[in-house]
Design a protein around this motif. Sequence first.
Motif, PDB file in Angstrom:
ATOM      1  N   ILE A 157      13.845  -2.342   8.624  1.00  0.00           N
ATOM      2  CA  ILE A 157      14.525  -1.210   7.980  1.00  0.00           C
ATOM      3  C   ILE A 157      15.803  -0.975   8.766  1.00  0.00           C
ATOM      4  O   ILE A 157      15.766  -0.893  10.008  1.00  0.00           O
ATOM      5  N   GLU A 158      16.913  -0.888   8.062  1.00  0.00           N
ATOM      6  CA  GLU A 158      18.198  -0.727   8.743  1.00  0.00           C
ATOM      7  C   GLU A 158      18.824   0.624   8.449  1.00  0.00           C
ATOM      8  O   GLU A 158      18.496   1.253   7.431  1.00  0.00           O
ATOM      9  N   ALA A 159      19.732   1.036   9.317  1.00  0.00           N
ATOM     10  CA  ALA A 159      20.500   2.263   9.087  1.00  0.00           C
ATOM     11  C   ALA A 159      21.166   2.151   7.719  1.00  0.00           C
ATOM     12  O   ALA A 159      21.638   1.077   7.335  1.00  0.00           O
ATOM     13  N   ASP A 160      21.150   3.246   7.005  1.00  0.00           N
ATOM     14  CA  ASP A 160      21.771   3.353   5.668  1.00  0.00           C
ATOM     15  C   ASP A 160      20.972   2.704   4.535  1.00  0.00           C
ATOM     16  O   ASP A 160      21.401   2.760   3.391  1.00  0.00           O
ATOM     17  N   ASP A 161      19.830   2.068   4.837  1.00  0.00           N
ATOM     18  CA  ASP A 161      18.967   1.620   3.734  1.00  0.00           C
ATOM     19  C   ASP A 161      18.520   2.839   2.926  1.00  0.00           C
ATOM     20  O   ASP A 161      18.121   3.863   3.506  1.00  0.00           O
ATOM     21  N   ASP A 162      18.570   2.727   1.612  1.00  0.00           N
ATOM     22  CA  ASP A 162      18.000   3.770   0.746  1.00  0.00           C
ATOM     23  C   ASP A 162      16.554   3.390   0.441  1.00  0.00           C
ATOM     24  O   ASP A 162      16.297   2.277  -0.054  1.00  0.00           O
ATOM     25  N   LEU A 163      15.642   4.319   0.705  1.00  0.00           N
ATOM     26  CA  LEU A 163      14.216   3.978   0.671  1.00  0.00           C
ATOM     27  C   LEU A 163      13.417   4.858  -0.279  1.00  0.00           C
ATOM     28  O   LEU A 163      13.645   6.077  -0.358  1.00  0.00           O
ATOM     29  N   LEU A 164      12.440   4.227  -0.936  1.00  0.00           N
ATOM     30  CA  LEU A 164      11.389   4.942  -1.657  1.00  0.00           C
ATOM     31  C   LEU A 164      10.091   4.690  -0.899  1.00  0.00           C
ATOM     32  O   LEU A 164       9.682   3.529  -0.746  1.00  0.00           O
ATOM     33  N   ILE A 165       9.468   5.748  -0.405  1.00  0.00           N
ATOM     34  CA  ILE A 165       8.184   5.594   0.300  1.00  0.00           C
ATOM     35  C   ILE A 165       7.054   5.871  -0.692  1.00  0.00           C
ATOM     36  O   ILE A 165       7.090   6.870  -1.420  1.00  0.00           O
ATOM     37  N   VAL A 166       6.060   4.986  -0.673  1.00  0.00           N
ATOM     38  CA  VAL A 166       4.927   5.110  -1.589  1.00  0.00           C
ATOM     39  C   VAL A 166       3.634   5.044  -0.791  1.00  0.00           C
ATOM     40  O   VAL A 166       3.499   4.225   0.111  1.00  0.00           O
ATOM     41  N   ASP A 167       2.694   5.927  -1.093  1.00  0.00           N
ATOM     42  CA  ASP A 167       1.371   5.832  -0.460  1.00  0.00           C
ATOM     43  C   ASP A 167       0.313   6.300  -1.449  1.00  0.00           C
ATOM     44  O   ASP A 167       0.636   6.901  -2.478  1.00  0.00           O
ATOM     45  N   ASP A 168      -0.946   6.026  -1.110  1.00  0.00           N
ATOM     46  CA  ASP A 168      -2.035   6.421  -2.013  1.00  0.00           C
ATOM     47  C   ASP A 168      -2.282   7.914  -1.963  1.00  0.00           C
ATOM     48  O   ASP A 168      -2.521   8.539  -2.994  1.00  0.00           O
TER      49      ASP A 168
END
Length: 182
Positions: free
Chosen positions: A110-121
Amino acid sequence: MEKLRESLHEAPIIDKDGYSYLVHPLSNGVPMLDPQLLREVVVGVTRVADLDVDKIVAPEAMGIHIATALSLQTDIPLVVIRKRSYGLDEEVALHKTTGYSDSEMFINDIEADDDLLIVDDLLSTGGTMAAICDALDDIGANISDIVVVFRKVGGSALDETDYEVTSLLDISVDQSGVTIHD
Ligand SMILES: O=P(O)(O)OC[C@H]1O[C@H](OP(=O)(O)OP(=O)(O)O)[C@H](O)[C@@H]1O
Ligand SMILES: Nc1ncnc2[nH]cnc12
């Protein structure tokens, strides 16, 4: 979310030292996970999630199958936050607590400025998600959205942060079963 609702009424609850723990196909891989249920969940997530992201991020273990199916559906790459260290350059360790456990997790790629969607159960105490968000924030990544299948009502560690979590269903769990909160 008809299949998801139905599935909760059939799910066993076990006692983990006084903590009522839901045994559900999406949260445990047992009982058997019906592909139609997984599909319903993935469609549900695609309807609510911000998909304009660089990466889907899921914690080991029970975020993985959901995020994998979502990655196949959306063509967004997947990064798994692991419970083991690889010792790679730039690996970031975090400490997480749940209602019944305490452990380390490790973030790679994971890098600085990555746009992320976090998913969990499932979100319960929020200990896992809060620790993950803090670590991703320290890396400089941008948490665009957080989506979980089940959120246990009653407050979580995320309430004290600016991070908002979207759930497909809000539930409470006790020894007598699961209640769905609409
Ligand atoms: O909100 P919290 O209280 O942190 O609980 C939620 C976390 O607990 C479960 O993972 P667990 O650590 O049991 O590992 P698993 O996915 O390997 O079952 C679940 O998959 C979430 O990641
Ligand atoms: N499967 C589960 N049931 C209830 N609470 C939880 N917290 C984390 N996982 C859980």
